[in-house]
Scaffold this motif. Structure first.
Motif, PDB file in Angstrom:
ATOM      1  N   PHE A 195       0.815  -1.218   0.000  1.00 14.81           N
ATOM      2  CA  PHE A 195       0.000   0.000   0.000  1.00 14.81           C
ATOM      3  C   PHE A 195       0.850   1.271   0.000  1.00 14.81           C
ATOM      4  N   ALA A 196       2.153   1.096  -0.224  1.00 15.72           N
ATOM      5  CA  ALA A 196       3.041   2.263  -0.162  1.00 15.72           C
ATOM      6  C   ALA A 196       3.299   2.841  -1.547  1.00 15.72           C
ATOM      7  N   LYS A 197       3.501   4.138  -1.573  1.00 13.89           N
ATOM      8  CA  LYS A 197       3.917   4.815  -2.796  1.00 13.89           C
ATOM      9  C   LYS A 197       5.399   5.147  -2.657  1.00 13.89           C
ATOM     10  N   LEU A 198       6.191   4.378  -3.348  1.00 11.97           N
ATOM     11  CA  LEU A 198       7.635   4.493  -3.181  1.00 11.97           C
ATOM     12  C   LEU A 198       8.249   5.352  -4.285  1.00 11.97           C
ATOM     13  N   LYS A 199       9.010   6.341  -3.857  1.00  8.92           N
ATOM     14  CA  LYS A 199       9.676   7.213  -4.818  1.00  8.92           C
ATOM     15  C   LYS A 199      11.191   7.198  -4.649  1.00  8.92           C
ATOM     16  N   SER A 200      11.662   6.732  -3.536  1.00  3.85           N
ATOM     17  CA  SER A 200      13.102   6.710  -3.285  1.00  3.85           C
ATOM     18  C   SER A 200      13.432   5.610  -2.272  1.00  3.85           C
ATOM     19  N   VAL A 201      14.722   5.388  -2.103  1.00  2.00           N
ATOM     20  CA  VAL A 201      15.181   4.413  -1.120  1.00  2.00           C
ATOM     21  C   VAL A 201      14.805   4.856   0.289  1.00  2.00           C
ATOM     22  N   THR A 202      14.735   6.156   0.492  1.00  2.00           N
ATOM     23  CA  THR A 202      14.330   6.683   1.799  1.00  2.00           C
ATOM     24  C   THR A 202      12.926   6.209   2.170  1.00  2.00           C
ATOM     25  N   ASP A 203      12.044   6.145   1.172  1.00  2.00           N
ATOM     26  CA  ASP A 203      10.683   5.663   1.427  1.00  2.00           C
ATOM     27  C   ASP A 203      10.687   4.186   1.855  1.00  2.00           C
ATOM     28  N   ILE A 204      11.533   3.394   1.202  1.00  2.00           N
ATOM     29  CA  ILE A 204      11.638   1.979   1.576  1.00  2.00           C
ATOM     30  C   ILE A 204      12.198   1.851   2.987  1.00  2.00           C
ATOM     31  N   ALA A 205      13.200   2.656   3.298  1.00  2.00           N
ATOM     32  CA  ALA A 205      13.793   2.634   4.640  1.00  2.00           C
ATOM     33  C   ALA A 205      12.755   2.981   5.697  1.00  2.00           C
ATOM     34  N   LYS A 206      11.870   3.936   5.384  1.00  2.00           N
ATOM     35  CA  LYS A 206      10.825   4.311   6.334  1.00  2.00           C
ATOM     36  C   LYS A 206       9.865   3.147   6.575  1.00  2.00           C
ATOM     37  N   ILE A 207       9.541   2.414   5.517  1.00  2.00           N
ATOM     38  CA  ILE A 207       8.656   1.256   5.653  1.00  2.00           C
ATOM     39  C   ILE A 207       9.297   0.190   6.542  1.00  2.00           C
ATOM     40  N   VAL A 208      10.587  -0.062   6.323  1.00  2.00           N
ATOM     41  CA  VAL A 208      11.298  -1.040   7.152  1.00  2.00           C
ATOM     42  C   VAL A 208      11.283  -0.601   8.611  1.00  2.00           C
ATOM     43  N   LEU A 266      19.741  -5.582   6.141  1.00  2.00           N
ATOM     44  CA  LEU A 266      20.372  -6.251   5.001  1.00  2.00           C
ATOM     45  C   LEU A 266      19.393  -6.358   3.835  1.00  2.00           C
ATOM     46  N   TRP A 267      18.125  -6.664   4.131  1.00  2.00           N
ATOM     47  CA  TRP A 267      17.126  -6.687   3.059  1.00  2.00           C
ATOM     48  C   TRP A 267      17.011  -5.304   2.424  1.00  2.00           C
ATOM     49  N   LEU A 268      17.022  -4.261   3.239  1.00  2.00           N
ATOM     50  CA  LEU A 268      16.961  -2.895   2.715  1.00  2.00           C
ATOM     51  C   LEU A 268      18.142  -2.605   1.800  1.00  2.00           C
ATOM     52  N   LEU A 269      19.324  -3.052   2.197  1.00  2.00           N
ATOM     53  CA  LEU A 269      20.511  -2.843   1.365  1.00  2.00           C
ATOM     54  C   LEU A 269      20.370  -3.536   0.021  1.00  2.00           C
ATOM     55  N   LEU A 270      19.894  -4.786   0.035  1.00  2.00           N
ATOM     56  CA  LEU A 270      19.698  -5.524  -1.216  1.00  2.00           C
ATOM     57  C   LEU A 270      18.606  -4.897  -2.067  1.00  2.00           C
ATOM     58  N   LYS A 271      17.541  -4.446  -1.422  1.00  2.00           N
ATOM     59  CA  LYS A 271      16.432  -3.822  -2.142  1.00  2.00           C
ATOM     60  C   LYS A 271      16.855  -2.513  -2.780  1.00  2.00           C
ATOM     61  N   SER A 272      17.721  -1.772  -2.104  1.00  2.00           N
ATOM     62  CA  SER A 272      18.171  -0.480  -2.639  1.00  2.00           C
ATOM     63  C   SER A 272      19.032  -0.648  -3.887  1.00  2.00           C
ATOM     64  N   LYS A 273      19.608  -1.862  -4.068  1.00  6.02           N
ATOM     65  CA  LYS A 273      20.420  -2.132  -5.256  1.00  6.02           C
ATOM     66  C   LYS A 273      19.566  -2.547  -6.452  1.00  6.02           C
ATOM     67  N   GLN A 274      18.274  -2.776  -6.198  1.00  5.55           N
ATOM     68  CA  GLN A 274      17.366  -3.192  -7.276  1.00  5.55           C
ATOM     69  C   GLN A 274      17.220  -2.074  -8.299  1.00  5.55           C
ATOM     70  N   LYS A 275      17.158  -2.464  -9.567  1.00 10.43           N
ATOM     71  CA  LYS A 275      16.988  -1.465 -10.610  1.00 10.43           C
ATOM     72  C   LYS A 275      15.639  -0.790 -10.465  1.00 10.43           C
ATOM     73  N   PRO A 276      15.598   0.548 -10.485  1.00  6.02           N
ATOM     74  CA  PRO A 276      14.338   1.270 -10.274  1.00  6.02           C
ATOM     75  C   PRO A 276      13.328   0.988 -11.370  1.00  6.02           C
ATOM     76  N   LYS A 277      12.041   0.890 -10.943  1.00  7.10           N
ATOM     77  CA  LYS A 277      10.963   0.720 -11.896  1.00  7.10           C
ATOM     78  C   LYS A 277      10.371   2.094 -12.220  1.00  7.10           C
ATOM     79  N   ALA A 278       9.324   2.073 -12.964  1.00  4.13           N
ATOM     80  CA  ALA A 278       8.739   3.346 -13.397  1.00  4.13           C
ATOM     81  C   ALA A 278       8.242   4.164 -12.228  1.00  4.13           C
ATOM     82  N   ASN A 279       7.682   3.504 -11.214  1.00  7.45           N
ATOM     83  CA  ASN A 279       7.092   4.217 -10.086  1.00  7.45           C
ATOM     84  C   ASN A 279       7.991   4.293  -8.873  1.00  7.45           C
ATOM     85  N   VAL A 280       9.210   3.705  -8.976  1.00  7.49           N
ATOM     86  CA  VAL A 280      10.132   3.756  -7.860  1.00  7.49           C
ATOM     87  C   VAL A 280      11.493   4.213  -8.368  1.00  7.49           C
ATOM     88  N   LYS A 281      11.928   5.334  -7.884  1.00  5.32           N
ATOM     89  CA  LYS A 281      13.204   5.872  -8.307  1.00  5.32           C
ATOM     90  C   LYS A 281      14.209   5.771  -7.159  1.00  5.32           C
TER      91      LYS A 281
END
Length: 286
Positions: A195-208, A266-281
């Motif tokens: 249910f999250a709108k992710l625009k950056s790695v910071t957003d993913i970090a906040k979810i974690v 560690l999951w966050l670190l691996l996720k941050s290396k993922q190639k960005p999609k259209a809705n996640v930069k």
């Protein structure tokens, strides 16, 4: 930092001294002696008796009414009978004695089976988590599991505590406990991602971070409940399960913080290396 320090010291002690294997993992005899009366004040006399009668200086666990001896060599029938007769004559005529012997081949087989048990459990967990979640969760989970197992092994090596079959049972129990705690956090992360709108790695970090806090009370309640039971076993339990309880105690503490401070970041670190999609930069890409 604590994990790094313990790991480095553990690697050094393992490399120099190895593990203090019990009779389960090396050839020898283990003798359990049960007395009808309290002999705790006779430890010095017992040690002297063993030396005077050519039994050497075996490893010894001395309780109020129970003594466990660990001989590096297999006791012959003559030695067993002499030990039993001497105990009855010098200390307690009503004492009972049980002798367990392991030869070289059985010791090697037990070592191999113990390693296989840990590896198979780890591989099974990786496969399950990869199917249930994704490979990044699986990698993070297995690193946390290996961390927990190695911390316990390191502490037993540092303090020269005996490693026997109950120790292997404790390690497998710790693996099960740790993955359970980790999966709870990972499941909340996955739910929040939907249910999250992710625009950056910071957003993913906040979810974690939010997911960890949302499951924090559950993690604390679980670990404290099991911790109380383990401490009671350690204090009030018999000598035969004391090292098992201690290994569980080390693993509980390690497993509780690895799920929060190792697996999730560690999951966050691996996720941050993922190639960005259209809705996640990725912030790095931007």
């Amino acid at each position: 930092m604590l994990s790094i320090v313990i790991t480095i010291v553990g690697i050094l002690t393992l490399g120099i001294f190895g593990l203090n294997y019990g009779v389960d993992f090396k050839a020898g005899s283990s003798v359990d002696i049960t007395f009808k009366k309290d002999v705790s004040s006779q430890k010095a006399a017992f040690e002297q008796y063993l030396k005077d009668n050519d039994f050497g200086s075996p490893g010894m666990t001395f309780g109020a009414k129970r003594v466990t001896l660990r001989f590096d060599d297999v006791l012959s029938d003559t030695k067993e009978k002499a030990l039993k007769a001497g105990i009855a004559d010098k200390f307690d005529k009503d004492a009972s004695m049980e002798v367990n012997t392991v030869d070289v081949e059985i010791a090697k087989e037990l070592q191999g089976n113990a390693i296989k048990a840990v590896l198979i459990a780890s591989i099974g967990i990786v496969i399950y988590v990869s199917i249930r979640f994704e490979w990044r969760f699986a990698v993070a989970a297995i690193v946390a599991l290996l961390h927990d197992a190695f911390i316990v092994i390191s502490l037993f090596s540092i303090f020269r505590l005996e490693v026997n079959l109950p120790f292997i049972v404790a390690v497998l129990t710790i693996i099960g406990y740790s993955i359970n705690d980790t999966i709870v956090i990972f499941d909340r992360i996955r739910e929040n991602l939907r249910f999250a709108k992710l625009k950056s790695v910071t957003d993913i970090a906040k979810i974690v971070n939010d997911s960890i806090w949302q499951t924090m009370s559950r993690s604390i309640n679980t670990v404290m409940t099991v911790l109380f039971a383990t401490i009671c076993l350690l204090i009030f339990g018999s000598e035969s399960i004391r090292l098992f309880s201690l290994a569980i105690l080390f693993g509980l503490i390690s497993g509780a913080y690895s799920s929060i401070f190792i697996a999730s970041p560690l999951w966050l670190l691996l996720k941050s290396k993922q190639k960005p999609k259209a809705n996640v930069k990725s912030s790095a890409a931007s």
